[in-house]
Structures are given as structure tokens and as C-alpha cells.
Design a protein around this motif. Sequence first.
Motif, PDB file in Angstrom:
ATOM      1  N   ALA A  37       0.835  -1.208   0.000  1.00 20.18           N
ATOM      2  CA  ALA A  37       0.000   0.000   0.000  1.00 20.18           C
ATOM      3  C   ALA A  37       0.867   1.256   0.000  1.00 20.18           C
ATOM      4  O   ALA A  37       0.584   2.206  -0.736  1.00 20.18           O
ATOM      5  CB  ALA A  37      -0.913  -0.007   1.216  1.00 20.18           C
ATOM      6  N   VAL A  38       1.950   1.241   0.781  1.00 21.51           N
ATOM      7  CA  VAL A  38       2.851   2.409   0.827  1.00 21.51           C
ATOM      8  C   VAL A  38       3.463   2.646  -0.556  1.00 21.51           C
ATOM      9  O   VAL A  38       3.527   3.775  -1.035  1.00 21.51           O
ATOM     10  CB  VAL A  38       3.974   2.203   1.887  1.00 21.51           C
ATOM     11  CG1 VAL A  38       5.009   3.321   1.812  1.00 21.51           C
ATOM     12  CG2 VAL A  38       3.381   2.152   3.296  1.00 21.51           C
ATOM     13  N   GLU A  39       3.845   1.543  -1.206  1.00 21.44           N
ATOM     14  CA  GLU A  39       4.443   1.659  -2.539  1.00 21.44           C
ATOM     15  C   GLU A  39       3.456   2.241  -3.540  1.00 21.44           C
ATOM     16  O   GLU A  39       3.816   3.060  -4.377  1.00 21.44           O
ATOM     17  CB  GLU A  39       4.915   0.266  -3.009  1.00 21.44           C
ATOM     18  CG  GLU A  39       5.903   0.292  -4.164  1.00 21.44           C
ATOM     19  CD  GLU A  39       5.251   0.555  -5.506  1.00 21.44           C
ATOM     20  OE1 GLU A  39       5.905   1.136  -6.371  1.00 21.44           O
ATOM     21  OE2 GLU A  39       4.068   0.199  -5.682  1.00 21.44           O
ATOM     22  N   SER A  40       2.199   1.819  -3.391  1.00 22.22           N
ATOM     23  CA  SER A  40       1.205   2.211  -4.396  1.00 22.22           C
ATOM     24  C   SER A  40       0.892   3.712  -4.369  1.00 22.22           C
ATOM     25  O   SER A  40       0.292   4.221  -5.304  1.00 22.22           O
ATOM     26  CB  SER A  40      -0.078   1.397  -4.209  1.00 22.22           C
ATOM     27  OG  SER A  40      -0.649   1.708  -2.965  1.00 22.22           O
ATOM     28  N   TYR A  41       1.316   4.405  -3.321  1.00 22.17           N
ATOM     29  CA  TYR A  41       1.096   5.860  -3.271  1.00 22.17           C
ATOM     30  C   TYR A  41       2.023   6.610  -4.246  1.00 22.17           C
ATOM     31  O   TYR A  41       1.769   7.764  -4.569  1.00 22.17           O
ATOM     32  CB  TYR A  41       1.333   6.385  -1.853  1.00 22.17           C
ATOM     33  CG  TYR A  41       0.136   6.235  -0.939  1.00 22.17           C
ATOM     34  CD1 TYR A  41      -0.254   4.990  -0.460  1.00 22.17           C
ATOM     35  CD2 TYR A  41      -0.611   7.337  -0.547  1.00 22.17           C
ATOM     36  CE1 TYR A  41      -1.342   4.851   0.367  1.00 22.17           C
ATOM     37  CE2 TYR A  41      -1.707   7.197   0.287  1.00 22.17           C
ATOM     38  CZ  TYR A  41      -2.063   5.954   0.741  1.00 22.17           C
ATOM     39  OH  TYR A  41      -3.146   5.826   1.561  1.00 22.17           O
ATOM     40  N   HIS A  42       3.094   5.941  -4.672  1.00 21.62           N
ATOM     41  CA  HIS A  42       4.078   6.567  -5.578  1.00 21.62           C
ATOM     42  C   HIS A  42       4.551   7.914  -5.063  1.00 21.62           C
ATOM     43  O   HIS A  42       4.617   8.899  -5.821  1.00 21.62           O
ATOM     44  CB  HIS A  42       3.497   6.711  -6.992  1.00 21.62           C
ATOM     45  CG  HIS A  42       3.152   5.411  -7.626  1.00 21.62           C
ATOM     46  ND1 HIS A  42       4.063   4.402  -7.811  1.00 21.62           N
ATOM     47  CD2 HIS A  42       1.970   4.925  -8.099  1.00 21.62           C
ATOM     48  CE1 HIS A  42       3.472   3.371  -8.380  1.00 21.62           C
ATOM     49  NE2 HIS A  42       2.196   3.650  -8.553  1.00 21.62           N
ATOM     50  N   ILE A  43       4.871   7.963  -3.779  1.00 19.98           N
ATOM     51  CA  ILE A  43       5.384   9.207  -3.197  1.00 19.98           C
ATOM     52  C   ILE A  43       6.869   9.051  -2.875  1.00 19.98           C
ATOM     53  O   ILE A  43       7.664   9.931  -3.156  1.00 19.98           O
ATOM     54  CB  ILE A  43       4.591   9.571  -1.923  1.00 19.98           C
ATOM     55  CG1 ILE A  43       3.150   9.984  -2.289  1.00 19.98           C
ATOM     56  CG2 ILE A  43       5.284  10.696  -1.149  1.00 19.98           C
ATOM     57  CD1 ILE A  43       2.257  10.250  -1.108  1.00 19.98           C
ATOM     58  N   LEU A  44       7.216   7.898  -2.313  1.00 16.29           N
ATOM     59  CA  LEU A  44       8.595   7.686  -1.859  1.00 16.29           C
ATOM     60  C   LEU A  44       9.426   6.953  -2.910  1.00 16.29           C
ATOM     61  O   LEU A  44       8.896   6.123  -3.651  1.00 16.29           O
ATOM     62  CB  LEU A  44       8.586   6.852  -0.576  1.00 16.29           C
ATOM     63  CG  LEU A  44       7.953   7.503   0.647  1.00 16.29           C
ATOM     64  CD1 LEU A  44       7.763   6.468   1.735  1.00 16.29           C
ATOM     65  CD2 LEU A  44       8.816   8.632   1.155  1.00 16.29           C
ATOM     66  N   PRO A  45      10.736   7.254  -2.960  1.00 14.88           N
ATOM     67  CA  PRO A  45      11.617   6.456  -3.831  1.00 14.88           C
ATOM     68  C   PRO A  45      11.649   5.006  -3.341  1.00 14.88           C
ATOM     69  O   PRO A  45      11.441   4.757  -2.136  1.00 14.88           O
ATOM     70  CB  PRO A  45      12.994   7.103  -3.637  1.00 14.88           C
ATOM     71  CG  PRO A  45      12.752   8.388  -2.956  1.00 14.88           C
ATOM     72  CD  PRO A  45      11.457   8.291  -2.238  1.00 14.88           C
ATOM     73  N   ALA A  46      11.908   4.097  -4.255  1.00 17.51           N
ATOM     74  CA  ALA A  46      11.832   2.659  -3.946  1.00 17.51           C
ATOM     75  C   ALA A  46      12.629   2.269  -2.707  1.00 17.51           C
ATOM     76  O   ALA A  46      12.169   1.476  -1.879  1.00 17.51           O
ATOM     77  CB  ALA A  46      12.311   1.862  -5.149  1.00 17.51           C
TER      78      ALA A  46
END
Lengths: 150, 162
Positions: A37-46
Motif C-alpha cells: 500500500a505504501v508503494e502504491s502511493y508513488h510518493i517515496l523512492p523505492a
Amino acid sequence: MKQVAAVLLTLLRVVLGLILLFSGIAKFDGFGTFVAAVESYHILPAAFIRPASYLLVSAEITLGIALCIGYRLSGAGAVASLLFLCFALALASVLWRQLPLSSCGCENILFEWLSLSQAPTWKAVFVDMLCAAASLFIALSPQQGSRFAN
Amino acid sequence: MRIFSDSLFITLWICLVALALWCITLAGILPDNSISHRGTPSIELDMPEVHQVWQQGEAVFVDARGTKYFKRGHIPGAVNVPLSRVKETLSVLPTDKDTYLITYCGNISCPIAHILREFLLEEGYRNVQVFPSGIFGWESAGYPVEKADLAHPDSHSKEQGK
């Protein structure tokens, strides 16, 4: 009158604390889903997704415990307020960018009680803002209703 | 001033708890590692091994990237389960939880294939591995890339059967 205010404040911080605590525990229980879910926000670098997920979960658990037991309430309230504000901003950015998220990763007992959908909505942003305001109120209140407060 | 010192204390506690959670999951006491224990242990699949598995149609390849990138090019026969819509798109996967699934994304620095693996293990799939080199590694090795629309789980095996 002061006693009533203290009781209400205690009630408010315990409720907020329980929401954060249970939400943190639930996220840690399904950690893979939460990281997704955190990844799916596309806010933070991988590279930051996993450390940020650990920090978010630990923030919820720590703040939940601190608010419930009344430990360093001005700090706990302030940091909780920042956390809720971050959640609200992240949700708002997803809605603004119209990302097709099926789950915001923000399921907790408050959201369930309010029957909020799992997908990000402006209502969820509003609830997070409300929680941020309540946390800030606890942080700034001179009568924090805790034996640890003074 | 007190609010700042208290906030600092709380932040320190948060960092300590995060460190503790990380250590706990590393030690395999709590969920993150128990996810791995539910399925087969994670192994690094290398290129020839993956190519062989693909040729023999032994696994369903699961592309964790967004649909836009999937359409631009994917491993032939792969299905698309983008992390942003993971719950909606799970239906493209076989219902048999013992099916061998191989997740991949862009390249070795891309973490979402690992995240998808953890999610699939939580969903009950027992045999999920990650192909770390991803689509760019696959393409660089000279293997074919499909640029069609969304594929279905059976399409690869059907192609192989022809």
C-alpha cells in the motif's frame, strides 16, 4: 468544570491512542500488504518504502501507547498530529493525481466504525485532518489529564 | 520549549521501536518472516533457470508493474497484477494456491516484485519466487518480449502447447 475537561481530554487521548495502537498492530500483522500500500502511493523512492513502512508502523504503536498511558503528552500529541497530517496529505495527493488505488492501507477501527471505504476518499482525508486537530489539541492543552503530564 | 523536547523524546522512541520491529522480523518471530515461512523460502532465480521454467510453462509469471508499463512490454504469457490495484487484479491468477508463481518488475533495483511476493504469500499462495533481473534483464539477455494487451494466465501454456 476543570475536572470534566480533564476527563474529556483523557477520553479523547485514550480513544486516539487506541485507534493508533490497533491500527499499528493490524498493519504489522499484514506487513506485506501494508508495504504494498505504501508503494502504491508513488510518493517515496523505492529504497525508502520498507524503512518508511517500519517507521509508520512503529510511530502508530509508540504514539498509541504514549497517548493511552499519558507519557509526554505534549510531544506525543504533536507527533501524532504530524502523522495524521502526513496521512491526510498522502491521501489527498493520491486523490489529486487520480491514482487508481483499491486500498489506501489506512484501515483502522475508526474507519471501520465510520464505514469508510478502503479506497481513498475525501471523507478519509477529512477524518485524518480531524484526528490531526484533536492530537494538536491534546499537545497544546495545559490540562493534559495525565499523572505523567507535569 | 517543552513540546519540542517531548517531541524529540517521542521521535527517539519511534526510531527505537522501528529498529526493534525490524530486528523482530529479521529474527522471524513476528509476521514479516513468518510470511516467508508459510511459502517456499525465497531464492534468487537466475536468468537461465527462469528461461527454462518459462520455456517449459512450469510457472505463471506475474508482472508487478503498472498496466501502462506492462503493455509496453512483458514476458510472453505473463499476467499483470499491479501493486496499486493488487486486490482487484488478483482474479487473473490461478485459484490453485500451489501454482508456481514468479513475480518480476523492472530490474534488480526495483522492490515491488518482492512486495508482491509477500502479498501473494499472505493471500495463501505457497510457491512464489522473485525474478530479480526483471523485464530489462530478460530483454537484455535477448529473450522475447510481448507488447500486446493484458494476457491471461492460460495464454502462455496455450502458446507453448501449439
